[in-house]
Design a protein around this motif. Structure first.
Motif, PDB file in Angstrom:
ATOM      1  N   GLN A 235      -5.519  -1.617  -5.197  1.00 24.32           N
ATOM      2  CA  GLN A 235      -4.389  -2.073  -6.003  1.00 24.32           C
ATOM      3  C   GLN A 235      -3.736  -3.308  -5.376  1.00 24.32           C
ATOM      4  OE1 GLN A 235      -1.887   1.378  -6.288  1.00 24.32           O
ATOM      5  NE2 GLN A 235      -3.523   2.656  -7.110  1.00 24.32           N
ATOM      6  N   ALA A 236      -3.553  -3.273  -4.057  1.00 19.93           N
ATOM      7  CA  ALA A 236      -2.919  -4.399  -3.374  1.00 19.93           C
ATOM      8  C   ALA A 236      -3.788  -5.654  -3.453  1.00 19.93           C
ATOM      9  CB  ALA A 236      -2.645  -4.045  -1.910  1.00 19.93           C
ATOM     10  N   THR A 264       6.027   2.111   3.287  1.00 21.86           N
ATOM     11  CA  THR A 264       5.022   2.988   2.673  1.00 21.86           C
ATOM     12  C   THR A 264       3.724   2.228   2.414  1.00 21.86           C
ATOM     13  OG1 THR A 264       6.725   4.327   1.618  1.00 21.86           O
ATOM     14  CG2 THR A 264       4.512   4.457   0.674  1.00 21.86           C
ATOM     15  N   LEU A 265       3.850   0.983   1.955  1.00 18.50           N
ATOM     16  CA  LEU A 265       2.653   0.174   1.725  1.00 18.50           C
ATOM     17  C   LEU A 265       1.869   0.005   3.016  1.00 18.50           C
ATOM     18  CD1 LEU A 265       0.837  -1.743   0.093  1.00 18.50           C
ATOM     19  CD2 LEU A 265       2.463  -3.590   0.628  1.00 18.50           C
ATOM     20  N   GLY A 273      -7.546   2.284   6.582  1.00 20.80           N
ATOM     21  CA  GLY A 273      -8.313   1.517   7.559  1.00 20.80           C
ATOM     22  C   GLY A 273      -8.073   0.019   7.576  1.00 20.80           C
ATOM     23  N   THR A 274      -6.924  -0.443   7.064  1.00 16.92           N
ATOM     24  CA  THR A 274      -6.652  -1.874   7.086  1.00 16.92           C
ATOM     25  C   THR A 274      -5.163  -2.117   7.279  1.00 16.92           C
ATOM     26  OG1 THR A 274      -7.055  -3.962   5.915  1.00 16.92           O
ATOM     27  CG2 THR A 274      -6.393  -2.062   4.563  1.00 16.92           C
ATOM     28  N   ASP A 281      -6.181 -11.696   4.501  1.00 15.96           N
ATOM     29  CA  ASP A 281      -7.213 -12.573   5.061  1.00 15.96           C
ATOM     30  C   ASP A 281      -8.564 -12.300   4.400  1.00 15.96           C
ATOM     31  OD1 ASP A 281      -7.651 -14.631   7.155  1.00 15.96           O
ATOM     32  OD2 ASP A 281      -9.068 -13.159   7.942  1.00 15.96           O
ATOM     33  N   ASP A 282      -8.919 -11.029   4.217  1.00 12.63           N
ATOM     34  CA  ASP A 282     -10.197 -10.671   3.581  1.00 12.63           C
ATOM     35  C   ASP A 282     -10.250 -11.170   2.141  1.00 12.63           C
ATOM     36  OD1 ASP A 282     -11.044  -9.426   5.861  1.00 12.63           O
ATOM     37  OD2 ASP A 282     -10.610  -7.385   5.186  1.00 12.63           O
TER      38      ASP A 282
END
Length: 353
Positions: A235-236, A264-265, A273-274, A281-282
């Motif tokens: 979603q992000a 929370t985000l 895992g991020t 950046d990805d």
């Protein structure tokens, strides 16, 4: 914490590979507390760590550290869930691998796959992640052997890579690797990868079917949407893609769109895992690669679409991502595409009537 999972289709491929070694897989599953009957459910999933334990136990019992290479002998499009059929209906292997990158998470969330043009050819690059356990070398080696075998299966001819890279150190016995890959190999590399001749990636596939490819794209997209809808990373990333042309998105803005607090985000991204900065950046790196493939887009336009107010920051980030400048990367990419196009163009053409 949300654990990475693997499709039952891929897990079934692992089982068939272990059975070639004479292992009793139902017994292995019982020993590991796994449901063997779930393999018959195409929508079932197993955690990545459970597959790591399965590989570890299989090596321990068989005494064969190269057991992962057995997967090359059992691979079929069905091993890749609906993604396999999407590959099968693609026009070329290059188009198929682009689909593999797009839909990889359906097969296994634990693997990051990229397909890009490198100085020595097209590279299919793999990184396998674990949650609580470090992934085994067998997991990555099985994936590389599978990918190469699938290339031969789809093209109807034996296809040899230009080079094979392994993150793991060189094994004591190299013979199983020579038989599996028939190519120069490098161990203790920065990543696991198959490097292909550009021309091999552009040969038309005999199974190509544009209508079926569109149908499989729809099925894969719907599955991925259902699968990803509860994951905040997905979603992000969508929000970042929308906001980047307006400038570098702030965590506060993304959290607001997702109706989450910043804390929370960040917590939910960490559980998956991020982090916000890594995801930003990805996302920029993936979009930059797409923009470089569009010759009509200027480098300045690409910089602003990626949210860089100062183009020099874009150039620095690009060099960090790809170890080259945007201009050099695009020139090299277009050069490879032109070479492939020339290879397919007849030496003489009949004059127009």
């Amino acid at each position: 914490m949300s654990e990475r999972t693997t499709s039952a289709s891929w897990a079934m491929g692992i089982v068939k590979a272990l059975e070639l070694e004479g292992l009793d897989c139902p017994a292995l599953f019982r020993q590991l507390g796994l449901d063997f009957s779930a393999l018959d459910d195409p929508d079932a999933r197993f955690t990545q760590d459970s597959m790591t334990r399965l590989w570890t136990l299989a090596v321990e019992i068989s005494g064969n550290p190269a057991i992962g290479l057995n997967m090359a002998r059992v691979v079929r499009p069905a091993s890749f869930h609906v993604v396999g059929y999407a590959l099968m209906s693609s026009r070329t292997l290059a188009e198929g691998f682009a689909r593999l990158v797009r839909y990889q998470r359906i097969i296994a969330e634990s693997a990051d796959v990229s397909f890009k043009m490198l100085p020595e050819g097209y590279g299919l690059i793999l990184t396998v992640h674990g949650d609580h356990l470090v992934p085994t070398r067998q997991s990555a080696e099985a994936s590389l052997a599978c990918a190469l075998s699938l290339c031969s299966w789809l093209t109807g001819r034996s296809l040899q890579p230009r080079k094979v890279l392994f993150q793991a150190p060189e094994p004591v016995d190299l013979e199983p690797y020579r038989r599996a890959f028939h190519a120069p190999m490098a161990f203790s590399a920065a990543h696991d990868a198959l490097i292909f001749e550009p021309a091999d990636m552009e040969v038309p596939l005999p199974t190509a079917n544009e209508a079926m490819a569109a149908l499989h794209d729809r099925f894969a997209g719907e599955y991925l949407a259902r699968f990803a809808e509860g994951r905040v990373t997905h979603q992000a990333r969508q929000v970042l893609c929308r906001l980047l042309p307006q400038g570098e998105p702030k965590r506060e803005a993304v959290a607001q769109v997702l109706h989450l607090s910043q804390r929370t985000l960040q917590r939910r991204l960490r559980e998956e895992g991020t982090s916000f900065q890594a995801l930003l950046d990805d996302t920029r790196r993936e979009l930059a690669e797409q923009y470089m493939a569009q010759p009509q887009m200027t480098l300045l336009e690409a910089a602003y679409l990626l949210g860089f107010a100062d183009p020099s920051n874009f150039f620095r980030a690009f060099r960090r991502w790809f170890d080259t400048t945007p201009g050099e990367y695009r020139t090299r990419m277009l050069g490879v595409e032109a070479a492939v196009s020339d290879a397919r163009t007849p030496a003489c053409t009949a004059p127009a009537p």
